[in-house]
Design a protein around this motif. Sequence first.
Motif, PDB file in Angstrom:
ATOM      1  N   GLY A  13      -7.134  -4.939  -2.178  1.00 29.13           N
ATOM      2  CA  GLY A  13      -6.223  -5.016  -3.325  1.00 29.13           C
ATOM      3  C   GLY A  13      -5.023  -4.108  -3.166  1.00 29.13           C
ATOM      4  O   GLY A  13      -3.902  -4.472  -3.538  1.00 29.13           O
ATOM      5  N   GLN A  14      -5.241  -2.940  -2.605  1.00 32.00           N
ATOM      6  CA  GLN A  14      -4.142  -2.008  -2.383  1.00 32.00           C
ATOM      7  C   GLN A  14      -3.141  -2.597  -1.381  1.00 32.00           C
ATOM      8  O   GLN A  14      -1.934  -2.526  -1.598  1.00 32.00           O
ATOM      9  CB  GLN A  14      -4.694  -0.683  -1.866  1.00 32.00           C
ATOM     10  CG  GLN A  14      -3.646   0.384  -1.688  1.00 32.00           C
ATOM     11  CD  GLN A  14      -4.234   1.690  -1.159  1.00 32.00           C
ATOM     12  OE1 GLN A  14      -5.413   1.783  -0.827  1.00 32.00           O
ATOM     13  NE2 GLN A  14      -3.402   2.702  -1.076  1.00 32.00           N
ATOM     14  N   ILE A  15      -3.657  -3.193  -0.314  1.00 35.25           N
ATOM     15  CA  ILE A  15      -2.768  -3.805   0.683  1.00 35.25           C
ATOM     16  C   ILE A  15      -1.994  -4.960   0.062  1.00 35.25           C
ATOM     17  O   ILE A  15      -0.772  -5.058   0.219  1.00 35.25           O
ATOM     18  CB  ILE A  15      -3.566  -4.276   1.918  1.00 35.25           C
ATOM     19  CG1 ILE A  15      -4.121  -3.068   2.666  1.00 35.25           C
ATOM     20  CG2 ILE A  15      -2.683  -5.123   2.839  1.00 35.25           C
ATOM     21  CD1 ILE A  15      -5.081  -3.422   3.797  1.00 35.25           C
ATOM     22  N   ARG A  16      -2.685  -5.841  -0.656  1.00 33.11           N
ATOM     23  CA  ARG A  16      -2.007  -6.967  -1.320  1.00 33.11           C
ATOM     24  C   ARG A  16      -0.899  -6.468  -2.233  1.00 33.11           C
ATOM     25  O   ARG A  16       0.204  -7.005  -2.251  1.00 33.11           O
ATOM     26  CB  ARG A  16      -3.004  -7.787  -2.130  1.00 33.11           C
ATOM     27  CG  ARG A  16      -3.775  -8.771  -1.329  1.00 33.11           C
ATOM     28  CD  ARG A  16      -4.634  -9.675  -2.245  1.00 33.11           C
ATOM     29  NE  ARG A  16      -5.759 -10.145  -1.482  1.00 33.11           N
ATOM     30  CZ  ARG A  16      -6.946  -9.543  -1.411  1.00 33.11           C
ATOM     31  NH1 ARG A  16      -7.189  -8.457  -2.099  1.00 33.11           N
ATOM     32  NH2 ARG A  16      -7.905 -10.037  -0.664  1.00 33.11           N
ATOM     33  N   SER A  17      -1.188  -5.452  -3.012  1.00 35.00           N
ATOM     34  CA  SER A  17      -0.220  -4.908  -3.959  1.00 35.00           C
ATOM     35  C   SER A  17       0.997  -4.320  -3.242  1.00 35.00           C
ATOM     36  O   SER A  17       2.141  -4.556  -3.647  1.00 35.00           O
ATOM     37  CB  SER A  17      -0.890  -3.844  -4.820  1.00 35.00           C
ATOM     38  OG  SER A  17       0.018  -3.262  -5.703  1.00 35.00           O
ATOM     39  N   LEU A  18       0.756  -3.561  -2.183  1.00 34.80           N
ATOM     40  CA  LEU A  18       1.864  -2.961  -1.437  1.00 34.80           C
ATOM     41  C   LEU A  18       2.759  -4.032  -0.809  1.00 34.80           C
ATOM     42  O   LEU A  18       3.990  -3.963  -0.897  1.00 34.80           O
ATOM     43  CB  LEU A  18       1.341  -2.016  -0.356  1.00 34.80           C
ATOM     44  CG  LEU A  18       0.772  -0.695  -0.846  1.00 34.80           C
ATOM     45  CD1 LEU A  18      -0.036  -0.014   0.257  1.00 34.80           C
ATOM     46  CD2 LEU A  18       1.893   0.211  -1.339  1.00 34.80           C
ATOM     47  N   ILE A  51      -3.056   4.388   4.585  1.00 34.36           N
ATOM     48  CA  ILE A  51      -2.946   2.934   4.597  1.00 34.36           C
ATOM     49  C   ILE A  51      -1.497   2.464   4.529  1.00 34.36           C
ATOM     50  O   ILE A  51      -1.107   1.510   5.210  1.00 34.36           O
ATOM     51  CB  ILE A  51      -3.819   2.289   3.492  1.00 34.36           C
ATOM     52  CG1 ILE A  51      -3.942   0.780   3.703  1.00 34.36           C
ATOM     53  CG2 ILE A  51      -3.269   2.586   2.116  1.00 34.36           C
ATOM     54  CD1 ILE A  51      -4.721   0.392   4.914  1.00 34.36           C
ATOM     55  N   LYS A  52      -0.694   3.132   3.732  1.00 32.57           N
ATOM     56  CA  LYS A  52       0.715   2.740   3.619  1.00 32.57           C
ATOM     57  C   LYS A  52       1.426   2.946   4.962  1.00 32.57           C
ATOM     58  O   LYS A  52       2.176   2.071   5.413  1.00 32.57           O
ATOM     59  CB  LYS A  52       1.390   3.547   2.517  1.00 32.57           C
ATOM     60  CG  LYS A  52       2.763   3.056   2.155  1.00 32.57           C
ATOM     61  CD  LYS A  52       3.275   3.802   0.928  1.00 32.57           C
ATOM     62  CE  LYS A  52       4.628   3.302   0.499  1.00 32.57           C
ATOM     63  NZ  LYS A  52       5.105   4.011  -0.686  1.00 32.57           N
ATOM     64  N   ILE A  57       3.994   0.993   9.998  1.00 30.47           N
ATOM     65  CA  ILE A  57       4.075   1.101  11.459  1.00 30.47           C
ATOM     66  C   ILE A  57       3.700  -0.216  12.134  1.00 30.47           C
ATOM     67  O   ILE A  57       4.351  -0.642  13.088  1.00 30.47           O
ATOM     68  CB  ILE A  57       3.185   2.251  11.964  1.00 30.47           C
ATOM     69  CG1 ILE A  57       3.714   3.596  11.470  1.00 30.47           C
ATOM     70  CG2 ILE A  57       3.089   2.235  13.494  1.00 30.47           C
ATOM     71  CD1 ILE A  57       2.714   4.740  11.588  1.00 30.47           C
ATOM     72  N   ALA A  58       2.647  -0.868  11.637  1.00 31.25           N
ATOM     73  CA  ALA A  58       2.190  -2.126  12.236  1.00 31.25           C
ATOM     74  C   ALA A  58       3.100  -3.295  11.877  1.00 31.25           C
ATOM     75  O   ALA A  58       2.982  -4.364  12.456  1.00 31.25           O
ATOM     76  CB  ALA A  58       0.759  -2.430  11.821  1.00 31.25           C
ATOM     77  N   GLU A  91      -7.273   0.646  15.954  1.00 28.99           N
ATOM     78  CA  GLU A  91      -6.276   1.523  15.340  1.00 28.99           C
ATOM     79  C   GLU A  91      -5.839   1.033  13.960  1.00 28.99           C
ATOM     80  O   GLU A  91      -5.224   1.769  13.197  1.00 28.99           O
ATOM     81  CB  GLU A  91      -5.056   1.669  16.253  1.00 28.99           C
ATOM     82  CG  GLU A  91      -5.348   2.432  17.523  1.00 28.99           C
ATOM     83  CD  GLU A  91      -6.075   1.613  18.591  1.00 28.99           C
ATOM     84  OE1 GLU A  91      -6.551   2.220  19.561  1.00 28.99           O
ATOM     85  OE2 GLU A  91      -6.170   0.374  18.469  1.00 28.99           O
ATOM     86  N   LEU A  92      -6.155  -0.208  13.625  1.00 27.96           N
ATOM     87  CA  LEU A  92      -5.868  -0.731  12.289  1.00 27.96           C
ATOM     88  C   LEU A  92      -7.156  -0.828  11.484  1.00 27.96           C
ATOM     89  O   LEU A  92      -7.327  -0.145  10.498  1.00 27.96           O
ATOM     90  CB  LEU A  92      -5.185  -2.096  12.365  1.00 27.96           C
ATOM     91  CG  LEU A  92      -3.728  -2.073  12.752  1.00 27.96           C
ATOM     92  CD1 LEU A  92      -3.184  -3.488  12.922  1.00 27.96           C
ATOM     93  CD2 LEU A  92      -2.899  -1.314  11.730  1.00 27.96           C
ATOM     94  N   ALA A  93      -8.058  -1.726  11.905  1.00 30.34           N
ATOM     95  CA  ALA A  93      -9.346  -1.904  11.220  1.00 30.34           C
ATOM     96  C   ALA A  93      -9.179  -1.991   9.710  1.00 30.34           C
ATOM     97  O   ALA A  93      -9.697  -1.181   8.953  1.00 30.34           O
ATOM     98  CB  ALA A  93     -10.317  -0.792  11.608  1.00 30.34           C
ATOM     99  N   VAL A  94      -8.418  -3.009   9.280  1.00 29.92           N
ATOM    100  CA  VAL A  94      -8.158  -3.220   7.861  1.00 29.92           C
ATOM    101  C   VAL A  94      -8.438  -4.667   7.489  1.00 29.92           C
ATOM    102  O   VAL A  94      -8.340  -5.562   8.328  1.00 29.92           O
ATOM    103  CB  VAL A  94      -6.694  -2.873   7.482  1.00 29.92           C
ATOM    104  CG1 VAL A  94      -6.415  -1.397   7.620  1.00 29.92           C
ATOM    105  CG2 VAL A  94      -5.702  -3.690   8.277  1.00 29.92           C
TER     106      VAL A  94
END
Length: 107
Positions: A13-18, A51-52, A57-58, A91-94
């Motif tokens: 949810g945090q990733i979607r929101s960002l 996470i941000k 970076i990615a 290095e990501l694993a998200v």
Amino acid sequence: MVAKITTDEDVPGQIRSLLAGGLKTEVFPRADSHENVAEIIDRLRAADEDIKALLVIAGFTDHPVEHGGMEQACGTCMYYLIHRHFCELPELAVPVEPQWSCRLWRI
């Protein structure tokens, strides 16, 4: 880095929101060479669970990116785990959605 991010239930949810909120990420240059990949990976390692920073970076986007005549989306990347909606690049694993993209995309 991996343990905390992969066990935090709020991360998707945090990733979607960002991403939906217009987070400016480093979409280009894409990681087309070994040198580009190594530089990005080094920076991801230094981000240490932020996470941000990882998303920036990615070069994550919430939509596919066309590059070199190919549409690059997480769902077609070699690091994408289809049943888990997850990027297994250490290095990501998200958690990721199939229509998202990042500049470390690989076939």
